[in-house]
Structures are given as structure tokens and as C-alpha cells.
Design an enzyme around this catalytic site. Structure first.
Site, PDB file in Angstrom:
ATOM      1  N   TRP A  35      14.665  23.566  33.421  1.00 44.33           N
ATOM      2  CA  TRP A  35      16.129  24.081  33.492  1.00 44.33           C
ATOM      3  C   TRP A  35      16.107  24.572  35.047  1.00 44.33           C
ATOM      4  CZ3 TRP A  35      20.190  26.488  30.872  1.00 44.33           C
ATOM      5  CH2 TRP A  35      20.566  27.393  31.737  1.00 44.33           C
ATOM      6  N   ASN A  95       6.406  25.879  36.133  1.00 45.60           N
ATOM      7  CA  ASN A  95       7.477  26.786  35.857  1.00 45.60           C
ATOM      8  C   ASN A  95       7.382  27.987  36.988  1.00 45.60           C
ATOM      9  OD1 ASN A  95       7.913  25.423  33.619  1.00 45.60           O
ATOM     10  ND2 ASN A  95       7.147  27.117  32.120  1.00 45.60           N
ATOM     11  N   GLY A  96       8.780  28.281  37.334  1.00 44.23           N
ATOM     12  CA  GLY A  96       8.676  29.434  38.324  1.00 44.23           C
ATOM     13  C   GLY A  96       9.440  29.059  39.557  1.00 44.23           C
ATOM     14  N   LYS A 115      30.830  44.731  24.470  1.00 41.60           N
ATOM     15  CA  LYS A 115      29.589  44.628  23.620  1.00 41.60           C
ATOM     16  C   LYS A 115      29.440  45.004  22.213  1.00 41.60           C
ATOM     17  CE  LYS A 115      28.019  42.207  25.849  1.00 41.60           C
ATOM     18  NZ  LYS A 115      28.185  41.748  27.117  1.00 41.60           N
TER      19      LYS A 115
HETATM   20  C1  F6R Z   1      30.668  38.571  26.401  1.00 39.20           C
HETATM   21  C2  F6R Z   1      30.604  37.382  26.943  1.00 39.20           C
HETATM   22  C3  F6R Z   1      31.842  36.605  27.595  1.00 39.20           C
HETATM   23  C4  F6R Z   1      31.445  35.697  28.598  1.00 39.20           C
HETATM   24  C5  F6R Z   1      32.921  35.127  29.171  1.00 39.20           C
HETATM   25  C6  F6R Z   1      32.604  34.313  30.360  1.00 39.20           C
HETATM   26  O1  F6R Z   1      29.582  39.028  26.014  1.00 39.20           O
HETATM   27  O2  F6R Z   1      29.627  36.590  26.841  1.00 39.20           O
HETATM   28  O3  F6R Z   1      32.770  37.432  27.633  1.00 39.20           O
HETATM   29  O4  F6R Z   1      31.147  36.621  29.629  1.00 39.20           O
HETATM   30  O5  F6R Z   1      33.264  34.130  27.969  1.00 39.20           O
HETATM   31  O6  F6R Z   1      31.518  33.453  30.123  1.00 39.20           O
HETATM   32  P1  F6R Z   1      30.976  32.751  31.617  1.00 39.20           P
HETATM   33  O7  F6R Z   1      30.222  33.718  32.212  1.00 39.20           O
HETATM   34  O8  F6R Z   1      30.007  31.687  30.935  1.00 39.20           O
HETATM   35  O9  F6R Z   1      31.755  32.090  32.445  1.00 39.20           O
END
Ligand code: F6R
Length: 631
Positions: A73, A99-100, A504
Site C-alpha cells: 500500500w 511494512n512501516g 456519522k
Molecule cells: C462520510 C464519508 C464521505 C467522504 C466523502 C469524500 O463518512 O466518508 O462523506 O468523506 O465522500 O470522500 P474523500 O475523502 O475520499 O474525497
């Protein structure tokens, strides 16, 4: 997150290693590779799924009964074959899977290059292989590994092989797990017991500062300075699914608990106790000459990342003393925005693939802004598109609801702010000649950042009791699991936390929740409050702005006067708002702009617990995708 597998015994290693890698797939990865020792070290790597590696192995068989393998990753260097592990030394006699994060890899690499070592990849890992080569004297491979490890700053779990001692695996651990699987006449190594399960349930866990030499006849465990350590063989009783989730019932809970570590990963090597300097590559050599000043900053993001961006905007505007706005990327890109000259655009995205954030970042660039990213996924589209930026190093986030990425994003803003203040003090000094962040304040920020992981650990221990289920958050969840509405209120830096707490809850429990500025409540939402309305008030003391606490205390009075049931998130020892509350969740003291990191943790847990009690799978909320790649 990266995964390691190793094998030594009498069977062909490759099928065992491939099988192990497949069992680590759930951790997320972008590339993979295998090395075996027979006549020399032979390596096959592929970008993408394990299936791609498997396909390559059909055409190029790897023979040998000793081997190592890795799923990567990306942290340093984009996902590519050359950056995939295993990595080798200059001569190709030593191979390593790691890893790390090695924090001092740049200085080590320079030193080794001066000595004539030839590097192929952009990874931090490759320096370890070269360092081992530097110390290897033709025998006692493990001693060379020990000498090399003594030079490293950072974290590692690793396994190494050497053509000159082909009947050995050397493994070591410091901050990244390593487990040895014990069987009759054969041994396995992995970063995660999930990889070993089909072969053995007897395992030896290495602790930080320990290493082992493994042969087909046995193993010797010792400290990194070569003192023997006696280790017990333990029996794994978990099933595969439990192991994948690290013993947690859901990825979301696991990721909430990973926050101390993900923040350590982000801070690692960038700041040091009692120093005001911030070592961020994007600032040290990232700003081209034409970026002579920054007159405005625009933060672009969606959802949870937008909430982190709001915290960042409040902080940057206060300390950098230029206008900073945080925009929902989806709105920004479709409303013909104006960018003032000398603008900096900061795009924030966990995935680095969100279509609207990508579009907004492109537009900001087109309008002349210098563009930066705060991104988790290395090599993602946004990460590649921006002129510079910060990687979160939070590891893969598998739960759809973002948790650990959020806290890391808030911390990244704090780091960026420190770094930008140095840059701006040099290129556009303030009229009165003062520093934007005086040294004593910068030292305080550094101190508080370094103590954040421990404070998060404290929050986790006090508010949520995994084993007994009687933590305060679990009690609140039981009380309100059947409610239809929730209100979340906060002011200043905690206003975005009210938004985040509500988001959330909405997304995983399907309860209607509103996040609101406590100050705005009297302009409308106060009408909603009655004795059926749980109101989460996020109100830790703000020592920099004590007025703000007084104001939110008055808002709490207003809620109570209307019968609202207050759940207060306050500092330890709070004696004002907590008296008005039915439920009190305490978090440790910290700087106002870092409170969001601590205050969000109980709200993540509350949403999680309510979702589970209502019978929903928090990892896969309905109608949502982890990465929103459509507009
Ligand atoms: C909520 C959540 C979404 C993402 C949004 C942006 O828990 O995960 O609101 O924060 O879809 O996603 P990224 O950060 O991947 O651009």
C-alpha cells in the site's frame, strides 16, 4: 495496509506465498511481489490485484523452498512494479519485504549513494536492503540485519533473505507486527495471522525490538542487539473473519481504534519535540520560485473531508492572517468562482478519487491557483494532479464511513499551518515584523500534536468498554437507539464536529440528525427542541477563546429550558455545562484546534454503537459507496 508473508520448509514456496497474499487482500493494497531463493534470488512483481501477479507467475515460474512476498500500500513512491516489494541490494543478493515507514531514509539513501549503491525505486524500504549489504561480511546474515536496523528511525516489520545463506529467513519487528507460524519441518512468517491459518494455528508473536532467524529445522528469537529471548508458542483460536478485522466485529470500529497509530504515522519524522521546524517535503522543496506569496487559501473537499477542511480553514485564517475559505467541491466547481491572484488551493480527500474534489482541484488550477492535496491514497488521481501536498499515511480505510482519515486530515492541517507560517514569514513578512506563529506557540502546537495519540487512547479507554459494553457511549446508545432525531451543536472549531457527528449518525444508523452552529440555533432550529430531542453539545473549554465556552454554556441553558436532553462532550473536570447535561462524555484538554480530533472519537463510537444496536452493518451503509467517483 501492506502485508508480509514468508515461507521456509520442504514444499515449493510460491503457492504458499500466493495463498498467504490472497488472505491479506482484505487489508487493501496496490501492488504485490514474490521472491524465492534457489539459484540466486528470483523476483516477480505486478501492479494491481494478486490475480495479476498469479498470471505473471504462470509464464515465469519461481522455484525454491524459501521465499518472501508482499502486498504494498504505497507510502513513498507511486504504485508501480519498480516500487513494489521485495526490494534488493545493489548486487541482488539480498531481498526484503517491509511494512512501516523509515523516517530517515533520505539521509541514509544519500549516504549509500555516495558509497556507490545503486537505487532503483523511490521507496524508503530499499535503503534497508542496501544497508544490510553494507554491513554483510559473507556470513551471519542476521548480524548484518541487526547493524542495518540500528541505523533506522521509524517503524518496521520485515523479512529478509540472502543468496549466500539461502536456508534462512531473518525477521524483525519495531512498530509493525510480525508473527511466526510454527509447523512440523516448516515455518511461516506473516504480518497478520490471517495468512497462516490454513497451515498452522501455532504461532510466536514478535514484540517491538525483537527479531528471529528461521530455518526449516527451527527458529531462534532474540533482541535487536542479539540477546536470546524465550518466546511462548501461542494457539490461535480466532476464525479468519475475526483476524481480518483484528478481533473487532467491524472494520469501522477497528479503524476508530487505529486513530492513535494513524496519527503517529502522519507525524512520524515531520516534527520533533522542542523543535519548531516541520519537515514536509512539499514545503521544503515543493514551492517553485514563482509562488512568491500566498494572499488567499481555498480548501476544497466533500463530506467528512469537507468537515476537516472547515477546521483547517478556521485555523489557517486565524494564524496565517490571510483569507481562507473551505468550499464544498461540488458547489465550487459549478458556480464560476473567482480566485484572487496568489491563491493556494488545498484539496482534501481520503480516496483521492472523489469526482467533485477532482473537478474542483482542476478548476482551481485552471484559475491560476497553486494547488496542494491532503490525500490518503498514494498515487491516486488527486495526489498526482496537485503541485504538492501531504499524504496521511493512515492506511486503507475500509469502512465506508470515514473515521481515521478525518482525524489525520485535521492533524495534517495543523502541520501544514506550521509549515506555511515559516514559508510566509520569509516571503511575505507581516508589517510589524512579528512571526505568524511565535516560537513558543509553535512549540506548544508541536508538543500537543505529539501527545495526541496518547490522548486518543485515553478517550477510547474511558468512553467505550469493548469487553463489558458499559462505557458511557454504549449507555447513551442504548438509551437513544430508537429515537428519530438528533441535534448536534458546536461553535468555532467544534461547529464542524457537530456537522461530522451528525453525518456519522445519519449515514450508518439512518437516524435523522442535524449538525448546527450553536450560535445559529436561535435563528430556527431551537423550535425543534422538546423533551424527546437528544442534543449533543460539543463544548470543551477553549483556553484561547474563553468567551466561546461562556457562549455555548448559554446555548446549553437554552436547550435545557426547553426540555432538550443534553449529551455534553466536555473537558475532563468541566463543572458548568456538565451540570446541565443528562450525559457527560469527557475528553482530555488540548489546544482548541485539536479538540476536534478528541471530540470526534466518542461521536464516531456513538454512531457506530447505535447503528449496530439498530441491526445495521456500519461497514456497508445503504446507498453509499466508499469512493464517490461520479458527480
Ligand atoms: C462520510 C464519508 C464521505 C467522504 C466523502 C469524500 O463518512 O466518508 O462523506 O468523506 O465522500 O470522500 P474523500 O475523502 O475520499 O474525497
Amino acid at each position: 495496509m501492506c502485508g508480509i508473508v514468508g515461507y521456509i520448509g520442504s514444499r515449493e514456496a510460491t503457492p504458499v506465498l500466493l495463498d498467504g497474499l490472497k488472505r491479506l487482500e482484505y487489508r487493501g493494497y496496490d501492488s504485490a511481489g514474490i521472491a524465492t531463493v534457489s539459484d540466486g534470488i528470483n523476483i516477480i512483481k505486478a501492479v494491481g490485484r494478486i490475480a495479476a501477479l498469479e498470471k505473471k507467475l504462470l509464464d515465469n515460474s519461481l522455484f525454491g523452498t524459501v521465499g518472501i512476498a508482499h502486498t504494498r500500500w504505497a507510502t513513498h513512491g507511486e504504485p508501480s512494479e519498480v516500487n513494489a516489494h521485495p526490494h534488493t541490494d545493489s548486487e541482488g543478493n539480498i531481498a526484503i519485504a517491509h511494512n512501516g515507514i523509515i523516517e530517515n531514509y533520505r539521509s541514509l539513501k544519500q549516504l549509500l549513494q555516495k558509497e556507490g549503491h545503486t537505487f532503483r525505486s523511490a521507496t524508503d524500504t530499499e535503503v534497508i536492503a542496501h544497508l544490510i549489504e553494507r554491513y554483510y561480511e559473507g556470513r551471519d546474515f542476521e548480524i548484518a540485519v541487526q547493524k542495518a536496523l540500528a541505523q533506522l528511525e521509524g517503524t518496521y516489520g520485515l523479512v529478509a533473505i540472502c543468496t549466500k545463506e539461502p536456508k534462512k529467513l531473518v525477521v524483525a519487528r519495531n512498530g509493525s507486527p510480525i508473527v511466526i507460524g510454527v509447523a512440523q519441518g516448516e515455518f511461516f512468517v506473516a504480518s497478520d495471522a490471517a495468512a497462516l491459518l490454513p497451515y498452522t494455528r501455532n504461532v510466536v508473536y514478535l514484540e517491538d525490538g525483537e527479531m528471529a532467524v528461521v530455518t526449516k529445522d527451527g527458529y531462534r528469537t532474540m533482541t535487536l542487539d542479539n540477546k536470546d529471548v524465550k518466546k511462548e508458542v501461542e494457539k490461535i483460536t480466532w476464525d479468519l473473519e475475526m483476524i481480518e478485522k483484528g478481533g473487532f466485529p467491524h472494520f469501522m470500529l477497528k479503524e476508530i481504534y487505529e486513530q492513535p497509530q494513524s496519527i503517529r504515522n502522519l507525524l512520524g519524522g515531520k516534527i520533533k519535540k522542542n523543535e519548531t521546524d516541520v519537515r514536509m517535503r512539499c514545503l521544503q522543496n515543493g514551492f517553485p520560485e514563482h509562488v512568491s506569496r500566498i494572499d488567499a487559501i481555498k480548501i476544497l473537499a466533500c463530506g467528512t473531508s469537507w468537515h476537516a477542511g472547515l477546521v483547517g480553514a478556521f485555523l489557517m485564517e486565524k494564524l496565517l492572517k490571510v483569507p481562507v475559505t473551505c468550499e464544498q467541491a461540488s458547489e465550487f466547481r459549478y458556480r464560476q468562482p473567482v480566485m484572487v491572484p496568489n491563491s493556494l488551493a488545498v484539496s482534501v480527500s481520503q480516496s483521492g478519487e472523489t469526482a467533485d474534489t477532482k473537478g474542483a482541484a482542476q478548476l482551481a488550477k485552471k484559475l491560476g491557483a497553486y494547488s496542494m492535496g491532503i490525500v490518503n491514497v498514494v498515487g491516486s488521481t488527486i495526489a498526482r494532479m496537485v503541485d504538492g501536498g501531504v499524504y496521511l499515511h493512515a492506511g486503507p480505510e475500509i469502512g465506508v464511513a470515514s473515521t481515521k482519515a478525518f482525524s489525520s486530515q485535521v492533524v495534517a492541517f495543523s502541520l501544514l499551518n506550521l509549515g506555511l507560517s515559516h514559508f510566509m514569514d520569509q516571503r511575505q513578512p507581516l508589517a510589524d515584523g512579528t512571526k505568524r506563529i511565535p516560537d513558543k506557540d509553535a512549540l506548544k502546537i508541536v508538543h500537543e500534536l505529539l501527545s495526541l495519540p496518547e490522548k486518543i487512547e485515553r478517550v477510547l479507554q474511558t468512553v467505550y468498554h469493548k469487553d463489558t459494553g458499559d462505557g458511557i457511549v454504549q449507555q447513551i446508545a442504548r438509551e437513544y437507539k430508537n429515537t428519530n432525531n438528533f441535534l448536534y451543536l458546536g461553535r468555532g472549531y467544534n461547529y464542524p464536529i457537530a456537522l461530522e457527528g451528525a453525518l456519522k449518525l445519519k449515514e450508518i444508523s439512518y437516524i435523522h440528525a442535524e449538525g448546527y452552529s450553536a450560535a445559529e440555533m436561535k435563528h430556527g432550529p431551537i423550535a425543534l427542541i422538546d423533551r424527546n430531542m437528544p442534543v449533543v453539545i460539543i463544548a470543551p473549554h477553549d483556553s484561547e477563546e474563553p468567551e466561546s465556552y461562556k457562549k455555548i454554556a448559554s446555548n446549553a441553558e437554552e436547550v435545557r429550558a426547553r426540555g432538550g436532553r443534553i449529551i455534553a462532550v466536555v473537558n475532563e473536570g468541566d463543572d458548568e455545562i456538565s451540570k446541565m447535561a443528562e450525559w457527560v462524555i469527557e475528553v482530555p484538554n488540548t489546544l482548541a484546534h485539536l479538540v476536534p480530533v478528541l471530540a470526534t472519537v466518542p461521536l464516531q463510537l456513538l454512531a457506530y454503537e447505535i447503528a449496530v444496536l439498530r441491526g445495521h452493518d456500519p461497514d456497508k451503509p445503504r446507498n453509499l459507496a466508499k469512493s464517490v467517483t461520479v458527480e
